[in-house]
Design a protein around this motif. Sequence first.
Motif, PDB file in Angstrom:
ATOM      1  N   TYR A  75       0.358  -1.620  -0.196  1.00 33.52           N
ATOM      2  CA  TYR A  75       0.053  -0.445  -0.269  1.00 33.52           C
ATOM      3  C   TYR A  75       0.750   1.403   0.051  1.00 33.52           C
ATOM      4  CZ  TYR A  75      -3.566   3.945   1.910  1.00 33.52           C
ATOM      5  OH  TYR A  75      -3.531   4.808   1.831  1.00 33.52           O
ATOM      6  N   ASN A 335       5.470  -9.705   8.897  1.00 36.34           N
ATOM      7  CA  ASN A 335       4.314  -9.634   8.310  1.00 36.34           C
ATOM      8  C   ASN A 335       4.078 -10.222   6.789  1.00 36.34           C
ATOM      9  OD1 ASN A 335       1.527  -9.709  10.479  1.00 36.34           O
ATOM     10  ND2 ASN A 335       3.813  -8.313  11.234  1.00 36.34           N
ATOM     11  N   ASN A 339       2.736 -13.117   5.973  1.00 37.83           N
ATOM     12  CA  ASN A 339       1.369 -13.213   4.215  1.00 37.83           C
ATOM     13  C   ASN A 339       1.792 -14.414   3.330  1.00 37.83           C
ATOM     14  OD1 ASN A 339      -0.599 -11.631   6.427  1.00 37.83           O
ATOM     15  ND2 ASN A 339      -0.080 -10.015   4.340  1.00 37.83           N
ATOM     16  N   GLU A 411       2.568  -7.464   3.327  1.00 36.62           N
ATOM     17  CA  GLU A 411       2.339  -7.076   4.623  1.00 36.62           C
ATOM     18  C   GLU A 411       1.106  -5.970   4.715  1.00 36.62           C
ATOM     19  OE1 GLU A 411       4.651  -5.565   4.078  1.00 36.62           O
ATOM     20  OE2 GLU A 411       4.490  -3.360   4.364  1.00 36.62           O
ATOM     21  N   THR A 412       0.521  -5.354   3.555  1.00 37.14           N
ATOM     22  CA  THR A 412      -0.353  -4.984   3.467  1.00 37.14           C
ATOM     23  C   THR A 412      -1.999  -5.629   2.922  1.00 37.14           C
ATOM     24  OG1 THR A 412       0.048  -3.070   1.318  1.00 37.14           O
ATOM     25  CG2 THR A 412       1.236  -2.525   3.557  1.00 37.14           C
ATOM     26  N   GLU A 413      -1.517  -6.757   3.413  1.00 42.06           N
ATOM     27  CA  GLU A 413      -2.370  -7.468   3.020  1.00 42.06           C
ATOM     28  C   GLU A 413      -3.586  -8.053   4.322  1.00 42.06           C
ATOM     29  OE1 GLU A 413      -4.381  -6.539  -0.075  1.00 42.06           O
ATOM     30  OE2 GLU A 413      -2.918  -5.999  -0.842  1.00 42.06           O
ATOM     31  N   SER A 414      -5.119  -8.087   4.220  1.00 37.36           N
ATOM     32  CA  SER A 414      -5.539  -8.908   4.978  1.00 37.36           C
ATOM     33  C   SER A 414      -5.684 -10.091   5.103  1.00 37.36           C
ATOM     34  CB  SER A 414      -6.804  -8.253   5.256  1.00 37.36           C
ATOM     35  OG  SER A 414      -7.992  -8.074   3.743  1.00 37.36           O
ATOM     36  N   LYS A 415      -6.260 -10.647   5.946  1.00 33.74           N
ATOM     37  CA  LYS A 415      -6.606 -12.733   5.777  1.00 33.74           C
ATOM     38  C   LYS A 415      -7.617 -12.653   5.096  1.00 33.74           C
ATOM     39  CE  LYS A 415      -7.347 -15.996   9.022  1.00 33.74           C
ATOM     40  NZ  LYS A 415      -8.665 -16.461   8.509  1.00 33.74           N
ATOM     41  N   GLU A 416      -8.327 -11.366   5.025  1.00 31.02           N
ATOM     42  CA  GLU A 416      -9.710 -11.759   4.217  1.00 31.02           C
ATOM     43  C   GLU A 416      -9.571 -11.697   3.225  1.00 31.02           C
ATOM     44  OE1 GLU A 416      -9.347  -9.881   7.601  1.00 31.02           O
ATOM     45  OE2 GLU A 416     -10.550  -8.205   6.134  1.00 31.02           O
TER      46      GLU A 416
ATOM     47  N   TYR B   4       1.105   0.314   8.717  1.00 31.27           N
ATOM     48  CA  TYR B   4       0.167  -0.284   7.674  1.00 31.27           C
ATOM     49  C   TYR B   4      -0.152  -1.548   7.328  1.00 31.27           C
ATOM     50  CZ  TYR B   4       1.277   4.521   6.487  1.00 31.27           C
ATOM     51  OH  TYR B   4       1.486   5.458   6.357  1.00 31.27           O
ATOM     52  N   PRO B   6      -2.927  -4.904   8.032  1.00 32.90           N
ATOM     53  CA  PRO B   6      -4.408  -4.726   8.956  1.00 32.90           C
ATOM     54  C   PRO B   6      -4.646  -5.782   9.318  1.00 32.90           C
ATOM     55  CG  PRO B   6      -3.680  -5.066   6.221  1.00 32.90           C
ATOM     56  CD  PRO B   6      -2.477  -4.446   6.798  1.00 32.90           C
TER      57      PRO B   6
END
Lengths: 467, 437
Positions: A75, A335, A339, A411-416, B4, B6
């Motif tokens: 991001y 992270n 990920n 790392e800026t991606e969520s689990k969803e 950043y 999430p």
Amino acid sequence: MKLVFEKSVAGRKSQLIGKCDVPEVKLPEKFVRKTAPDLPQLAEVDVARHYSALNRRVHGVNSGFYPLGSCTMKYNPRVDEDMAALPGFTGIHPLAPKYATEGCREVLEMAGDFLCKISGMDAMTFQPAAGAHGEFTGVLLIKQYHKSRGDEARTKIIVPDSAHGTNPATAAMCGFEVVNIPSAPNGCVDLEALKAVLGPDTAGLMLTNPNTVGIFDENILEITRLVHEAGGLCYYDGANLNAVMGIVRPGDMGFDCIHMNLHKTFGTPHGGGGPGAGAVGCKSFLAGFLPKSAMMDGEGHIQVRSFAGNFLVVVKALAYILCLGKEGIPEAAENAVLNANYLMKQIKGTFEPAFDRICMHEFVLDLSEFKKETGVSALDVAKSLIDYGMHPPTMYFPLIVHEALMLEPTETESKETLDEAAEIFRKMYALAKEDPQYMHEAPHNAQIGRPDEVLAARKPVVRWKKQ
Amino acid sequence: MGSYVPSTQEQRKEMLAAIGLTSFKELYKDVPADMLLDKPLDIPEGMSESELAKVLSKMADKNRIFKTILRGAGAYDHYIPSIVKSVPAKEEFLTAYTPYQAEMSQGVLQSIFEYQTMICELTGMDVSNASVYDGATAAAEAMAMCRNRKRTVTLVSATTHPDVINTMKTYAFGTGDEVRIVPARDGKTDAAALKEMLTEDVAAFYVQQPNFYGQLEDAEELGALVHEGGAMYIMGCNPIALAIMKTPFECGADIAVGEGQPLGLPISYGGPYLGYMATTEKNMRKLPGRIVGETVDSKGERAYVLSLQAREQHIRREKASSNICSNEALCALTAGVYMSAMGPDGMAEAAKQCLSKAHYLAGALCAAPGVELVFKGDFFHEFVTTLPKQDEVLCALEKEGILGGLPIREGVLWCATEKADKETLDKVVEIVKEVLA
């Protein structure tokens, strides 16, 4: 969609600059061009709508998931843009007197200091405008070093066959002969192959660690030791720094000089292909060889670009590092690695990773067996992903894996998002069994169908011409 | 700490569990234990967005913003229309990657194709690439296009910007080739010297137009000499001047390069800038960097793709014509918007005003005691004068928010763009006269 020239109407214009308030001077006839350039004639509303339409046909990382391996599409924070737009940065002339540019020099010094600490280097330059440009600079440090020692014999740079194409291209631009060494079956440097090519003609080694298949080479200290023993220097390609920043430092791995991609690891936007910045760091014994600007710093050094480099990009990277700070830097790396491993685990069972083991920040899928079974290639899968609104992963790189798809979620991606992405990959797998032909013709719902690249190369049309 | 990332702490635990691990440490088991950093980085603690905004704003405030900038020398203060700022700030253009997947990137590809076309129109050439880093690297890359087995020397005029010369020398150092400087006479390239230096080992001659001193070179005559000598002709032209000035094509250039910063990019302490490169069809396949081409898609519709990729590093590796990968795509987009918004008339007007205001300033300054033009040839928007009490004069101007000309060895190098208004120019002359009285 029409080209901007096809929207031009003779006589349309805007009033963007004022009238001339001094007597008009004409260029002497011998310097005047015969015909005016045929640039589009548009009103501002035309310009605004044209670029809005173009913008709708662009997908950025701030639009959606962009797991391009080796590109670190994380991001891009909005505050970084605002900082780089401050008039106190944009309106500064590089050749203004020193008292008037203290803030700019503070930005470069602070960013340089932080990056030295993160990378384990002693000195830093921001003059290179991109990663490849940084590689060029770094290899020139090595070249100058050997020249300063009066050593004319060191004519070779060693590059593993897993390396990014810029590495051998850079070595060639620096006048070196490229020695490619094959990777070991585990994707890492083959120590025996390395030993076999080391000698008094070795100028240096260019290496990425973690490497381009997403694995941390556990022999790294032995590798750099061997190169140093042979009298060569070690160059670190920092493209994969996002996996290990704040966890381990290239300087501690035995590297003498490095580049980092500010537009990857440090969150500055890619802009569709630049501007980036390839910060180059080195140990103190090489610091005297770093590039400078003849105009700003005087003669006597190499120079790779005018002035100090892509200054506004450095502002954005500095904002990013200030935000993350000492805890945030390693948190991002950890992270990124988590990920990637999580996503790899979710996809396993359909597509298979090339290396079935814990990865770093990216992993490679090997679709060669899958292609044999279904006839569906990595390219077909990538094109089919487009129909699901997902930017495809990197295709066919690195060269040591066949039918490769390389994914780097960052790392800026969520689990969803990762769960959704895995679900889409499962759909691709199922679709390949059901309807491979559909995938051969994908994408079906994108901006265009598959373009004829062969025609483009055979009959190049590289500009618009009035009919 | 700013972050950043999430995922929450719970989610991180879940994901670790999903891969059969309990701690982040286990992810790094391949890293030799004594290499792992055992204490935090020696950089400050992270901060919130509002705090970092304060820190950076304070740094920006340490710079002095001059209301009027009469200094060029490779960084030109032109008026940037608002739309030229807003388009490249659109989030999709800003955060997209290189358009390798054409089906998802027609917006980027088309904008580059349009930029390429506009550069061809400005320079009179047949083909342009998608950009390189800046004018200096464009000159260096052009050098590489001209070299062959027999001809490896590049001649560069002494009237070229020092950063460009230094960059070309560096690239030549890389490949082990030679750069020789052609001397200047009265602020322009010494044509007689050039003729002598065009030996059989010379691949190309590079000249800047207008040159570093602002002087307009006799580009056509120089080009004729170069071709007679069997070498290739590279011109580095100011893109605003090209709105009204003879094109490199008209002057006989084989390759046209230059600094595109004046096309809508702020001076920003030197970067990011924009290198443009254009050439004739004959030399198309020698151009480095990305080129966007037109084709059709599977439905027969017009489409754009990265083309002629067989020149590039990801295909040819050590045999590539250059190592360039990322270029300055967003800056090229900015230039395209600038040229679309200004149009041919707007650009011609900007060029005419640069020319007129610089001549007005030059004339007025030379009325001050001890101030005269150092080089007396035709000029575009930059010129060099003598300036007694140089430091005092420049200081007095700076006090009034005016950044005067650049002190160089030969005198003071002034620049006036369309942004300079008569009132301010008159004030400059008044201050100069006051100090010199």
